[in-house]
Scaffold this motif. Structure first.
Motif, PDB file in Angstrom:
ATOM      1  N   ALA A 172       0.812  -1.189   0.124  1.00  0.00           N
ATOM      2  CA  ALA A 172       0.164  -0.065   0.087  1.00  0.00           C
ATOM      3  C   ALA A 172       0.810   1.190   0.070  1.00  0.00           C
ATOM      4  CB  ALA A 172      -0.765   0.158   1.136  1.00  0.00           C
ATOM      5  N   CYS A 173       1.983   1.244   0.764  1.00  0.00           N
ATOM      6  CA  CYS A 173       2.797   2.441   0.779  1.00  0.00           C
ATOM      7  C   CYS A 173       3.626   2.591  -0.635  1.00  0.00           C
ATOM      8  CB  CYS A 173       3.788   2.312   2.009  1.00  0.00           C
ATOM      9  SG  CYS A 173       3.341   2.693   3.588  1.00  0.00           S
ATOM     10  N   ARG A 174       4.156   1.489  -1.013  1.00  0.00           N
ATOM     11  CA  ARG A 174       4.701   1.461  -2.558  1.00  0.00           C
ATOM     12  C   ARG A 174       3.927   1.916  -3.636  1.00  0.00           C
ATOM     13  NH1 ARG A 174       6.584  -3.065  -1.749  1.00  0.00           N
ATOM     14  NH2 ARG A 174       5.005  -4.342  -3.114  1.00  0.00           N
ATOM     15  N   THR A 175       2.742   1.500  -3.676  1.00  0.00           N
ATOM     16  CA  THR A 175       1.744   1.853  -4.768  1.00  0.00           C
ATOM     17  C   THR A 175       0.939   3.206  -4.746  1.00  0.00           C
ATOM     18  OG1 THR A 175       0.092   0.296  -3.811  1.00  0.00           O
ATOM     19  CG2 THR A 175       1.337  -0.489  -5.368  1.00  0.00           C
ATOM     20  N   GLY A 176       0.747   3.316  -3.333  1.00  0.00           N
ATOM     21  CA  GLY A 176       0.005   4.785  -3.287  1.00  0.00           C
ATOM     22  C   GLY A 176      -1.582   4.514  -2.924  1.00  0.00           C
ATOM     23  N   SER A 177      -2.144   3.261  -2.844  1.00  0.00           N
ATOM     24  CA  SER A 177      -3.321   2.955  -2.525  1.00  0.00           C
ATOM     25  C   SER A 177      -3.706   1.623  -2.333  1.00  0.00           C
ATOM     26  CB  SER A 177      -4.055   3.301  -4.191  1.00  0.00           C
ATOM     27  OG  SER A 177      -4.109   2.303  -4.846  1.00  0.00           O
ATOM     28  N   LEU A 233       0.508  -2.080  16.391  1.00  0.00           N
ATOM     29  CA  LEU A 233       1.444  -1.086  16.541  1.00  0.00           C
ATOM     30  C   LEU A 233       1.054  -0.088  17.704  1.00  0.00           C
ATOM     31  CD1 LEU A 233       2.700  -0.467  13.138  1.00  0.00           C
ATOM     32  CD2 LEU A 233       4.208  -1.264  14.895  1.00  0.00           C
ATOM     33  N   GLY A 234      -0.395  -0.151  18.008  1.00  0.00           N
ATOM     34  CA  GLY A 234      -1.179   0.824  18.743  1.00  0.00           C
ATOM     35  C   GLY A 234      -1.152   2.361  18.075  1.00  0.00           C
ATOM     36  N   GLN A 235      -1.118   2.264  16.858  1.00  0.00           N
ATOM     37  CA  GLN A 235      -1.569   3.537  16.298  1.00  0.00           C
ATOM     38  C   GLN A 235      -1.757   3.677  14.666  1.00  0.00           C
ATOM     39  OE1 GLN A 235       1.982   6.238  16.050  1.00  0.00           O
ATOM     40  NE2 GLN A 235       3.311   4.575  16.519  1.00  0.00           N
ATOM     41  N   PRO A 236      -2.443   4.571  14.205  1.00  0.00           N
ATOM     42  CA  PRO A 236      -2.886   4.553  12.937  1.00  0.00           C
ATOM     43  C   PRO A 236      -1.612   4.695  11.895  1.00  0.00           C
ATOM     44  CG  PRO A 236      -3.453   6.498  13.695  1.00  0.00           C
ATOM     45  CD  PRO A 236      -3.012   5.589  14.682  1.00  0.00           C
ATOM     46  N   LEU A 237      -2.115   4.089  10.598  1.00  0.00           N
ATOM     47  CA  LEU A 237      -0.578   4.257   9.533  1.00  0.00           C
ATOM     48  C   LEU A 237      -1.095   5.186   8.521  1.00  0.00           C
ATOM     49  CD1 LEU A 237       0.677   0.464   9.960  1.00  0.00           C
ATOM     50  CD2 LEU A 237       1.834   2.483  10.716  1.00  0.00           C
ATOM     51  N   PHE A 238      -2.213   5.000   8.296  1.00  0.00           N
ATOM     52  CA  PHE A 238      -2.795   5.847   7.158  1.00  0.00           C
ATOM     53  C   PHE A 238      -3.938   6.703   7.593  1.00  0.00           C
ATOM     54  CE2 PHE A 238      -1.052   2.032   5.371  1.00  0.00           C
ATOM     55  CZ  PHE A 238      -0.593   2.351   4.047  1.00  0.00           C
ATOM     56  N   MET A 245      -6.581   6.743   1.009  1.00  0.00           N
ATOM     57  CA  MET A 245      -6.006   6.504   2.314  1.00  0.00           C
ATOM     58  C   MET A 245      -4.485   6.660   1.932  1.00  0.00           C
ATOM     59  SD  MET A 245      -8.227   6.024   4.553  1.00  0.00           S
ATOM     60  CE  MET A 245      -7.383   5.560   5.947  1.00  0.00           C
ATOM     61  N   GLN A 246      -3.867   7.713   2.745  1.00  0.00           N
ATOM     62  CA  GLN A 246      -2.407   8.064   2.483  1.00  0.00           C
ATOM     63  C   GLN A 246      -1.664   7.777   3.744  1.00  0.00           C
ATOM     64  OE1 GLN A 246      -1.712  12.202   0.593  1.00  0.00           O
ATOM     65  NE2 GLN A 246      -0.738  12.598   2.698  1.00  0.00           N
ATOM     66  N   ALA A 247      -0.348   7.174   3.481  1.00  0.00           N
ATOM     67  CA  ALA A 247       0.490   6.928   4.362  1.00  0.00           C
ATOM     68  C   ALA A 247       0.921   8.182   5.368  1.00  0.00           C
ATOM     69  CB  ALA A 247       1.637   5.951   4.138  1.00  0.00           C
ATOM     70  N   THR A 248       0.847   8.079   6.511  1.00  0.00           N
ATOM     71  CA  THR A 248       1.368   9.142   7.549  1.00  0.00           C
ATOM     72  C   THR A 248       2.874   9.152   7.351  1.00  0.00           C
ATOM     73  OG1 THR A 248       1.825   7.371   9.608  1.00  0.00           O
ATOM     74  CG2 THR A 248      -0.720   8.608   9.076  1.00  0.00           C
ATOM     75  N   ALA A 249       3.650  10.059   7.909  1.00  0.00           N
ATOM     76  CA  ALA A 249       5.083  10.011   7.723  1.00  0.00           C
ATOM     77  C   ALA A 249       5.588   9.169   8.639  1.00  0.00           C
ATOM     78  CB  ALA A 249       5.377  11.635   8.330  1.00  0.00           C
ATOM     79  N   HIS A 250       4.983   9.110   9.730  1.00  0.00           N
ATOM     80  CA  HIS A 250       5.394   7.729  10.529  1.00  0.00           C
ATOM     81  C   HIS A 250       5.259   6.528   9.907  1.00  0.00           C
ATOM     82  CE1 HIS A 250       5.864   5.632  14.463  1.00  0.00           C
ATOM     83  NE2 HIS A 250       5.253   4.674  13.912  1.00  0.00           N
ATOM     84  N   GLN A 255       5.537   6.140   6.630  1.00  0.00           N
ATOM     85  CA  GLN A 255       6.649   5.978   5.549  1.00  0.00           C
ATOM     86  C   GLN A 255       8.026   5.697   6.036  1.00  0.00           C
ATOM     87  OE1 GLN A 255       6.252   9.793   3.735  1.00  0.00           O
ATOM     88  NE2 GLN A 255       4.158   9.496   3.161  1.00  0.00           N
ATOM     89  N   ALA A 256       8.332   6.267   7.198  1.00  0.00           N
ATOM     90  CA  ALA A 256       9.549   5.931   7.889  1.00  0.00           C
ATOM     91  C   ALA A 256       9.758   4.471   8.325  1.00  0.00           C
ATOM     92  CB  ALA A 256       9.823   6.645   9.161  1.00  0.00           C
ATOM     93  N   PHE A 257       8.290   3.940   8.859  1.00  0.00           N
ATOM     94  CA  PHE A 257       8.397   2.491   9.197  1.00  0.00           C
ATOM     95  C   PHE A 257       8.493   1.682   7.810  1.00  0.00           C
ATOM     96  CE2 PHE A 257       5.314  -0.959  10.625  1.00  0.00           C
ATOM     97  CZ  PHE A 257       6.297  -1.737  11.372  1.00  0.00           C
ATOM     98  N   ALA A 258       7.910   2.256   6.750  1.00  0.00           N
ATOM     99  CA  ALA A 258       7.862   1.423   5.461  1.00  0.00           C
ATOM    100  C   ALA A 258       9.296   1.047   5.212  1.00  0.00           C
ATOM    101  CB  ALA A 258       7.142   2.075   4.698  1.00  0.00           C
ATOM    102  N   ARG A 259      10.188   2.195   5.043  1.00  0.00           N
ATOM    103  CA  ARG A 259      11.512   2.275   4.688  1.00  0.00           C
ATOM    104  C   ARG A 259      12.327   1.276   5.590  1.00  0.00           C
ATOM    105  NH1 ARG A 259      10.692   7.824   4.052  1.00  0.00           N
ATOM    106  NH2 ARG A 259      11.619   8.157   6.230  1.00  0.00           N
ATOM    107  N   GLU A 260      12.306   1.369   6.788  1.00  0.00           N
ATOM    108  CA  GLU A 260      12.928   0.370   7.595  1.00  0.00           C
ATOM    109  C   GLU A 260      12.547  -1.047   7.285  1.00  0.00           C
ATOM    110  OE1 GLU A 260      14.256   1.250  11.429  1.00  0.00           O
ATOM    111  OE2 GLU A 260      13.738   3.311  11.545  1.00  0.00           O
ATOM    112  N   MET A 261      11.196  -1.647   7.419  1.00  0.00           N
ATOM    113  CA  MET A 261      10.728  -2.778   7.052  1.00  0.00           C
ATOM    114  C   MET A 261      11.170  -3.462   5.895  1.00  0.00           C
ATOM    115  SD  MET A 261       9.247  -3.651   9.955  1.00  0.00           S
ATOM    116  CE  MET A 261       8.837  -5.180   9.265  1.00  0.00           C
ATOM    117  N   GLY A 262      11.090  -2.105   4.904  1.00  0.00           N
ATOM    118  CA  GLY A 262      11.500  -2.771   3.546  1.00  0.00           C
ATOM    119  C   GLY A 262      12.867  -3.202   3.209  1.00  0.00           C
ATOM    120  N   GLU A 263      13.952  -2.456   4.093  1.00  0.00           N
ATOM    121  CA  GLU A 263      15.383  -2.557   4.160  1.00  0.00           C
ATOM    122  C   GLU A 263      15.665  -4.176   4.885  1.00  0.00           C
ATOM    123  OE1 GLU A 263      17.174   0.518   5.799  1.00  0.00           O
ATOM    124  OE2 GLU A 263      16.844   1.928   4.172  1.00  0.00           O
ATOM    125  N   ALA A 264      14.681  -4.393   5.785  1.00  0.00           N
ATOM    126  CA  ALA A 264      14.817  -5.679   6.712  1.00  0.00           C
ATOM    127  C   ALA A 264      14.513  -6.538   5.867  1.00  0.00           C
ATOM    128  CB  ALA A 264      13.927  -5.446   7.959  1.00  0.00           C
TER     129      ALA A 264
END
Length: 292
Positions: free
Chosen positions: A16-21, A47-52, A59-64, A66-75
């Motif tokens: 969803a983060c990568r494709t934007g929808s 996680l206990g908090q919204p992501l979109f 629906m749009q990914a929050t800044a939080h 997007q940062a989480f997605a970068r780290e998870m993608g690298e992992a």
């Protein structure tokens, strides 16, 4: 393992983060829009908090997020790399090497065809690090650096001695000779912000004084300085034998080859957590053979 977020939810979230929808993510993963929505809700609850958040009709990914997605993608990329390298078959014939940018571009990459010719079917993937990225972070099997870290974390193989000397384009020297140190006064000195002190070290080694009367121009990265040197803009301090191909092909000339700074050692570093494959050991042996 119970502390890890559910993998299906991570896959849906990253898509969803990568494709934007949600719709595009559903198409990519061959799921329904509702399934993507439910998986993301599972991850949000975990996680206990919204992501979109709502952005018009989508629906749009929050800044939080997007940062989480970068780290998870690298992992996940590291997990995929490890599975390929330690699995059966030809997947193990790959070695990930991290090296300083100038060393990689001017020394390692031009010589890699020799290694591949000796070991057909092998694949060495090279990533570069600038001076500001010299920490040992990232995903690699072997990294090349100019210093050795504590042995508790890495094995270190010294293989290369580098020093610095004055370099200039032959075209510049044809216009403005540089046969004696006094003639430096007629030249523009090219400097690099990320390599402070190189000029002073060389001038001290040469016993030259009078730097304060000379003109200079500073660039932010050495590879910019290097091409300014090759283009004949001025004279610079550069590493040898790292730039030996540029000297051998006539792009650069060392007017005072015996005036050099103290040498520094390059090391091939392997994390202790990495199991060396046959390709890994072949690459180390090849590095030891490359004296210049």
């Amino acid at each position: 393992m119970t502390t890890l977020p559910p993998l299906p939810a991570i896959r849906a979230f990253l898509a969803a983060c990568r494709t934007g929808s949600y719709t595009a993510a559903a198409d990519e993963l061959a799921l329904t829009h509702g399934a993507i929505s439910r998986q993301i809700k599972v991850l949000e609850d975990w996680l206990g908090q919204p992501l979109f958040e709502k952005a018009g009709q989508r629906m749009q990914a929050t800044a939080h997020a997007q940062a989480f997605a970068r780290e998870m993608g690298e992992a996940l990329e590291r997990i995929d790399d490890a599975a390929r390298r330690y699995g059966r078959g030809t997947a193990t014939a790959q070695l990930r090497v991290s090296a300083p940018a100038t060393f990689a571009m001017r020394w390692l990459l031009p010589r890699l065809p020799r290694f591949h010719a000796r070991h057909p079917g092998s694949h060495v993937q090279v990533t570069t690090a600038t001076t500001q990225q010299m920490t040992l972070a990232g995903s690699f099997d072997l990294t090349i650096r100019r210093s050795a870290p504590p042995a508790a974390h890495y094995s270190a193989l010294p293989f290369f001695e580098e020093w610095h000397t004055l370099l200039a384009a032959p075209s510049l020297l044809a216009r403005q000779p540089l046969d004696t140190l006094d003639q430096l006064q007629n030249h523009l000195l090219l400097e690099t912000e990320t390599r402070p002190g190189h000029w002073q070290q060389w001038l001290t080694a040469a016993g030259f004084t009078g730097r304060e009367r000379m003109h200079s121009q500073r660039f932010d990265h050495f590879y910019v300085t290097l091409f300014a040197m090759i283009d004949g803009l001025g004279v610079g301090i550069g590493p040898l034998p790292t730039l030996s191909l540029d000297v051998d092909t006539g792009r650069l000339h060392a007017p005072f080859p015996d005036l050099r700074t103290a040498s520094r050692t390059y090391y091939a570093l392997t994390p202790n957590s990495v199991q060396k494959t046959v390709l890994h050991r072949q690459f180390e042996a090849w590095l030891l053979e490359q004296k210049t």
